[in-house]
Design an enzyme around this catalytic site. Sequence first.
Site, PDB file in Angstrom:
ATOM      1  CG  ASP A 113      26.896  44.221  29.403  1.00 19.45           C
ATOM      2  OD1 ASP A 113      25.956  43.522  28.986  1.00 19.45           O
ATOM      3  OD2 ASP A 113      26.722  45.290  30.023  1.00 19.45           O
ATOM      4  CG  ASP A 138      20.271  45.550  33.044  1.00 24.11           C
ATOM      5  OD1 ASP A 138      21.203  44.988  33.649  1.00 24.11           O
ATOM      6  OD2 ASP A 138      20.421  46.135  31.956  1.00 24.11           O
TER       7      ASP A 138
HETATM    8  C1  DGJ Z   1      23.937  46.299  30.893  1.00 25.17           C
HETATM    9  C2  DGJ Z   1      24.188  45.503  32.133  1.00 25.17           C
HETATM   10  O1  DGJ Z   1      23.175  44.567  32.314  1.00 25.17           O
HETATM   11  C3  DGJ Z   1      24.301  46.458  33.314  1.00 25.17           C
HETATM   12  O2  DGJ Z   1      24.437  45.728  34.492  1.00 25.17           O
HETATM   13  C4  DGJ Z   1      25.467  47.368  33.085  1.00 25.17           C
HETATM   14  O3  DGJ Z   1      26.655  46.635  33.089  1.00 25.17           O
HETATM   15  C5  DGJ Z   1      25.293  48.121  31.781  1.00 25.17           C
HETATM   16  N1  DGJ Z   1      25.023  47.230  30.685  1.00 25.17           N
HETATM   17  C6  DGJ Z   1      26.519  48.939  31.470  1.00 25.17           C
HETATM   18  O4  DGJ Z   1      26.464  49.539  30.242  1.00 25.17           O
END
Ligand code: DGJ
Length: 738
Positions: A477, A547
């Site tokens: 990430d 997300d």
């Molecule tokens: C952003 C990601 O897109 C989410 O799926 C998740 O992993 C969060 N970060 C965690 O901080």
Amino acid sequence: MITYHEQERIFKLDTPNTSYLIGIVDEENFIGHIYYGKRLKDADASYLLRTEEPPFVPGKNNRERCSFYDCFPFEYPAGGIGDCREGCLGIRTAGGHTGAMLSYVSHEILEGKPELTGLPATFGTKKECTTLKLLCEDKYAGMQVELLYTVFQDTDAMTRSVKVTNVGREHFYLTKVFSASLDMDNRDFDMISLHGSWARERHIQRKTLGYGIQNVSSVRGESSHQDHPFLALVGKNTTQDSGEVYAMNFVYSGNFRAQAEVTQFDYVRMSMGIHPENFCWKLEAGESFQAPEVVMLYTDKGLDAMTNAFHTLYRKHLIRGEYRNKKRPILINNWEATYFDFDTEKLLSIAKEASKLGIEMLVMDDGWFGKRNNDDCALGDWQVNEEKLKGGLKYLVDEVNRLGMKFGIWFEPEMISPDSNLYREHPDWALAIPGRPAAQARQQFVLDLSRKEVVDHVYEMVASVLRSANIEYVKWDMNRPLADIGSIALPADRQGEICHRYMLAVYEMQSRLVKEFPHLLLENCSGGGARFDPGMLYYSPQIWCSDDADAIERLEIQEGTALLYPLSTMGAHVSDCPNHVVGRVTPFETRGIVALAGTFGYELDVTRIPEEDRNMIPEQVALYHQYNDLIREGDYYRIASYSQNHKFDCWQVVSENKEESLVTFVQVLCRANFKSRRLLLKGLAEDKRYEVRFVNDKEIQTKVYSGDTLMKAGLLIPSFQGDFQARLIHLVKCEEKF
Ligand code: DGJ
């Protein structure tokens, strides 16, 4: 195939359906762009350079030299010497001077494709592709430039890149190096690009291309949620199925600019490369700079043809590793299920329930390390929090494996929290401009990855966790853009190198990772989909798309993403409801059908969802197993777009042998007395007959139609009640004769 026509001094680059022509003119060896379009039978189209026609008259016309420079269709334009359109190459000499102009020196035609040192790039064997290396120079600046072009046998998408070498005695600074440029006559184009925001990535935008410069760009240090490293110029009448498209897509994940300039002469210059803002690269004598690759495409067959050319290139010549042609394990991720509030017991309870339902992998998201109980601390402290994970990580992984499931883990390796042991020990490891407090985002800083010791440390932290247990998947990430671009490790005249060095370091870390753990499934992610680009696809066969996993929001996001990238790359999950981003309530079935168009997985607490939803999971799992090969490998067609018709969405995949197809139809809002839902299917064999079965609607009778009828007269979707409803329609070739 690439040929050099010596007499005419023309290079002809042919893909299956297109030709790209470059010509060398005059004793001064100007390199001109002659033609890019439908495949030509012969090469002599040099009249298109119009060198007889003032002010196109080349070199020796000293009276109107500036006019010549300002309108000649340069293959790779520099700037500052009379061409007043925006150029692709900027230099500043040791003496502080700018301006450059390239001329032809020599060339080589190679079978296969050379690698681009340190960068992600497409690849192909000697049989699959041919490369032209065109060497040019600016002898006044002591600079050589190598232009690299590759054409492939199985797709019309071709690639370009640029390498600049300092062949002089003194250093100079590169202030701009774009990777591709295309000068052509204006044809009343529209411009298509992808835009968005967090949780709303890659929405398609089409607008009229007017005079002047129009661009899309990112200076966020990532390819970004907001704009996308893609640009297409299309004819006014171009549709999904017909019309001209000129497209560029950047195999790079950092700052970029893609632009089109319509000039006074009704010329268009389309170009793409690293954004010049915050970029200045010092080249000592003898050193080279390799700029990333641009993928280019021309078609006269509309947007679906563009899409499938990109999909083929990325599936066959970019994505690597064990999973590139394989079904991915169906995962369940605990982020929306628990956020930071989990422990071994909770994760195992999710895994137990999930394994009974056919889910194949548990992914432990953010919050398993250091003191990370919320998002304002501990990034950089990649030690397992044993208060949460009692018995340690290996115990948890072994228990999950005992359930017959794989185990995956989340990292955000590029970041550092001010409240972390790592920051307390190494405050200078964060990017910052000396003397100016750096700005936080999500209460975190960005690590200074231009420093080797930082990169090595971070890599080792990640790798040692992976070595400690049977971890088969990593979600990598990156949750904030770059800002405060300063490093204490670089001298003043190299501060402009940080953003690109940062990207090279990310690529290097991921390269090491996939080499050391060749069986690992890597999924990139960036606060959702801020780094969904071909650069990252070179390392990870899939990327978290957004997300926002609400089934309706995903329609536009997935439509824009699939415009360029194969469905096999789109991270898509069935998530919790009401949706955590938009609060919408959609049927579990629809969420499943929309997620099937991607990698497929779950992002919810399976122990707490309504029983009727849970009971649907084994059916969804079965659908995934039945159709994933087709979805992953099939040709993709856009049939209808909710973003355009505001009623319903529809896409289709067709197997290569045209024997099977899957159509997904999503009714967003039900309308009273609305009957016109005739879908013209695509990609089928006209002379084959297909059994058409509504997979999740048993009330609709299975029927047999010919491919010809389904494509010309269309398939009728009967009206049904309810908002947010989806239908899967499976077509299989049948033996029944006409
Ligand atoms: C952003 C990601 O897109 C989410 O799926 C998740 O992993 C969060 N970060 C965690 O901080």
